[in-house]
Design an enzyme around this catalytic site. Structure first.
Site: not given
Ligand code: ADP
Ligand code: AMP
Length: 212
Positions: A13, A126
């Site tokens: 995302k 990551r």
């Molecule tokens: P989220 O915001 O949903 O938690 P991230 O955007 O931080 O996910 O992505 C999680 C990990 O996966 C990061 O290390 C990123 O570089 C990697 N990543 C994101 N999209 C892809 C993809 N399409 N293929 C492989 N790795 C990805």
């Molecule tokens: P994220 O960076 O989106 O993976 O969020 C990291 C952490 O922040 C999550 O595991 C939750 O502990 C908290 N968090 C982020 N967004 C929310 C939400 N909308 N509701 C509750 N907790 C959240």
């Protein structure tokens, strides 16, 4: 335009939100990033949120709804991409109410579909820039120079909640508390699923079509 990104931790995302919001001129509100900024300055909100985040639990709804409501007022008119919010049905309902009061509504909820094995691989590799929040991956998306952010040069960090124990809990929390949000938007006819398992570039292409 008001877009919501849904999907498990590690679904990609944040990676896609950064490029899409820049391309479309949308304000990108990532609640995880907002919370980490509060933790970093040790604000009252940050101190309240920290233990939940470190364990991989959700921060309570009232705290999250209060935090996001304040930002919605100034950002909704210019176009908004919400990343990481809503994560519970109560948050989704509160968002609907706040937007309705502002004469707006969610246009599209994009669901990034990724298998659990792939999520675990992504979170295990990551690293994140603590300054601009850009995410990298040791194998799938490495920085150009070892450990420095390509955009701002800041030393990359591993997130505390990307430890395996916290990841396990986050995936359970996602399944039990966040997947019902998919139905909320499906029922409203706003859910669009995207195959998030493809490469970053391929997801970007599919996403561009999904928001047109
Ligand atoms: P989220 O915001 O949903 O938690 P991230 O955007 O931080 O996910 O992505 C999680 C990990 O996966 C990061 O290390 C990123 O570089 C990697 N990543 C994101 N999209 C892809 C993809 N399409 N293929 C492989 N790795 C990805
Ligand atoms: P994220 O960076 O989106 O993976 O969020 C990291 C952490 O922040 C999550 O595991 C939750 O502990 C908290 N968090 C982020 N967004 C929310 C939400 N909308 N509701 C509750 N907790 C959240």
């Amino acid at each position: 335009m008001l877009i919501v990104f849904l999907g498990a931790p590690g679904a990609g995302k944040g990676t896609q939100a950064k490029s899409l919001s820049e391309k479309k001129g949308l304000t990108h509100l990532a609640t995880g990033d907002m919370l980490r900024a509060e933790v970093a300055v040790e604000s009252e909100l940050g101190m309240k949120a920290r233990s939940f985040m470190d364990r991989g639990d959700l921060v309570p709804d009232d705290v999250m709804i209060g935090m996001i409501s304040g930002r919605l007022k100034d950002t909704v008119s210019g176009g908004l991409l919400l990343d990481g919010f809503p994560r519970t049905v109560a948050q989704a309902e509160a968002l609907d109410e706040a937007l309705e009061a502002a004469g707006a509504g969610v246009d599209r909820a994009i669901y990034f579909e990724v298998s659990e094995e792939e999520l675990i691989r992504r979170l295990a590799g990551r690293s994140t820039c603590p300054d601009c929040q850009r995410a990298y991956h040791d194998t799938f998306n490495p920085p150009a120079t070892a450990d420095g952010c390509d955009d701002c040069g800041t030393t990359l960090l591993r997130r505390e909640d990307d430890r395996p124990e916290a990841v396990r809990n986050r995936l359970v929390v996602y399944e039990t508390q966040t997947t019902p949000v998919l139905d909320h938007y499906r029922t409203a006819g706003k859910l669009v699923s995207v195959d998030g398992e493809q490469s970053i570039d391929a997801v970007q292409t599919v996403l561009a079509a999904a928001v047109e």
